[in-house]
Design a protein around this motif. Structure first.
Motif, PDB file in Angstrom:
ATOM      1  N   TYR A 160      42.239  18.764  25.206  1.00  0.00           N
ATOM      2  CA  TYR A 160      41.307  18.687  24.074  1.00  0.00           C
ATOM      3  C   TYR A 160      42.045  18.294  22.795  1.00  0.00           C
ATOM      4  O   TYR A 160      41.563  17.477  22.021  1.00  0.00           O
ATOM      5  N   VAL A 191      35.050  16.263  27.634  1.00  0.00           N
ATOM      6  CA  VAL A 191      35.389  17.227  26.582  1.00  0.00           C
ATOM      7  C   VAL A 191      34.089  17.920  26.189  1.00  0.00           C
ATOM      8  O   VAL A 191      33.083  17.258  25.905  1.00  0.00           O
ATOM      9  N   ILE A 216      39.102  22.087  17.213  1.00  0.00           N
ATOM     10  CA  ILE A 216      38.736  22.998  18.312  1.00  0.00           C
ATOM     11  C   ILE A 216      38.239  24.315  17.717  1.00  0.00           C
ATOM     12  O   ILE A 216      38.880  24.896  16.844  1.00  0.00           O
ATOM     13  N   SER A 219      35.563  25.221  22.599  1.00  0.00           N
ATOM     14  CA  SER A 219      34.880  23.919  22.622  1.00  0.00           C
ATOM     15  C   SER A 219      35.266  23.136  21.357  1.00  0.00           C
ATOM     16  O   SER A 219      35.858  23.671  20.433  1.00  0.00           O
ATOM     17  N   VAL A 220      34.909  21.857  21.340  1.00  0.00           N
ATOM     18  CA  VAL A 220      35.371  20.980  20.262  1.00  0.00           C
ATOM     19  C   VAL A 220      34.223  20.696  19.291  1.00  0.00           C
ATOM     20  O   VAL A 220      33.093  20.417  19.704  1.00  0.00           O
TER      21      VAL A 220
END
Length: 442
Positions: free
Chosen positions: A376, A405, A427, A432-433
């Motif tokens: 990520y 992703v 992040i 999660s992004v």
């Protein structure tokens, strides 16, 4: 219309099972049933079972219990892999009325009369050698992406695996039929199709044990890439020995195939791979990963690995750990080995203690977290396209980029099942992004 019966479905296990449940559900709707959610009261509950791990067996009993709690007069049917392998065991579970094996599950509506409960589960199962015909299926309406089955069964003899016993020989759908199904899916406003099967790299073998390949997996991929209306195609899981360089190169230039590969490794030790009767050595795996990285540096690469296989010493495990640690991969699916009846491995010496299996599993899960984070981080600042899912999770909507992703942004129902160009920014604490939309000039 008041008399229409309600049927609910529960799927355990893999994407292939989801595609088959969806097809079975459509058969019920054709027969005049209304499909309802499994959490609702229904006249009939169908459970599609899995037998890959011990846990799946336990889960089955819990699901039956849940169905009985919702309606203790409901008719309960079990289908799928576990139903093929241990039909009597399932039939003996309190509340189960019907158990159908591998060849019967797609004809389930033929076995239903008045939905009255049986004293004992009725079993209709075949010898697995009779599972020599192919039934195409795909999932639709269950989620934002569809699972399209292209192949079933397996001719490999991995020593830990029951799937050939549960699903029979390797056989494939005809290319024309796969393309027809893909076209049908594309007309339903579904943006992504995931190709699924037991051993999809073996695609092309005909029915009735015909070992000759009518088409290759590469040809399948090339033809699917031409289907109108499909935005994204994803390959679910493919054996390293069957993932050819030509396929990797084609995906890298493809219109619709996304840069995401899930490639089972199972062990990073050649000795253990030999005991497992896998059809490659770790060097082949390294070659595949290197080839993907060469033509698609941003690709996501997932790995299946088994810990605690009989004969796996600390040295073997560390060999696997270091092999994976040094490899440029994106995440791991870690399976703790569990003995399955009628497999070669169940009788092997060198049994690994349960607490050791558990410790090794924990170590590899920790490595997976580290690998995913590093992947990520390598993607931050890049522009990608996200497909948003349909769930509101604590005020956020999640989605996946083409290279898998996981991103999140504040909930907006208008984003569900839509594709958007985005920039990956940072992040979040949940892993999660976060993202920013890229304004597209019209």
């Amino acid at each position: 219309m008041e008399n229409r019966k309600k049927v609910a479905f529960y799927t355990l296990g893999c994407k292939l099972n989801f595609s088959e449940t969806s097809t079975i559900a459509r058969n019920f709707q054709d027969e005049g049933f209304d499909r309802v959610d499994f959490e609702e009261v229904a006249d009939m509950y169908v459970i599609n079972t899995c037998s890959v791990t011990e846990n799946a067996d336990k889960q089955f009993k819990q699901v039956v219990k849940k169905a009985m709690k919702l309606n203790n007069k409901a008719f309960v049917a079990a289908v799928g892999c576990y139903a093929q392998l241990k039909p009597e065991e399932l039939a003996a579970v309190d509340g189960v009325d019907l158990v159908l094996g591998a060849t019967e599950k797609f004809k389930i509506t033929d076995y239903i009369n008045d939905l009255s409960k049986n004293d004992m589960g009725e079993v209709h199962s075949c010898e697995i050698s009779e599972a020599d015909f192919y039934v195409g299926s795909y999932s639709i309406g269950d989620r934002t992406r569809a699972f399209l089955k292209v192949q079933d069964g397996c001719d490999y003899k991995c020593t830990y695996c029951t799937i050939p016993l549960a699903r029979g020989i390797s056989r494939s759908d005809e290319l024309e039929n796969v393309l027809k199904n893909a076209s049908e899916i594309s007309k339903q406003n579904i943006k992504e199709i995931v190709l699924t099967g037991v051993n999809i790299g073996d695609y092309g073998k005909g029915e009735f044990g015909n070992k000759k390949h009518e088409h290759t997996f590469l040809e399948l991929v090339q033809e699917l890439d031409k289907v109108e209306g499909i935005e994204r195609l994803r390959i679910s899981s493919i054996e390293p020995n069957l993932l050819k360089n030509e396929t990797i190169e084609f995906v890298s230039k493809s219109r619709t195939f996304v840069p995401h590969f899930h490639i089972p490794l199972q062990s990073g030790s050649n000795e253990i791979l030999k005991l497992m009767k896998r059809r490659y050595q770790r060097e082949v795996y390294t070659e595949r990963v290197n080839k993907i990285r060469e033509v698609m540096p941003h690709a996501c690469i997932g790995v299946d690995v088994i810990v605690g296989f009989p004969g796996e010493t600390d040295e073997h495990f560390l060999e696997t750990y270091h092999f994976l640690n040094e490899m440029d991969i994106s995440y791991l699916h870690v399976f703790t080995y569990s003995e399955r009846d009628n497999t070669e491995a169940a009788d092997m010496s060198g049994v690994v203690a349960a607490n050791v299996r558990s410790k090794r599993s924990k170590m590899l899960r920790g490595l997976s977290v580290k690998k995913r984070r590093a992947f990520y981080e390598s993607q931050l600042g890049s522009n990608r396209t996200v497909l948003f899912e349909s769930e509101n999770k604590e005020g956020y909507i999640h989605g996946f980029t083409e290279n898998y992703v996981k991103v999140k942004t504040p909930w907006n129902p208008e984003l569900v099942n839509t594709l958007h160009p985005i920039n990956l920014t940072h992040i979040d604490e949940d892993g999660s992004v976060r993202m920013e939309f890229i304004e597209v000039e019209v």
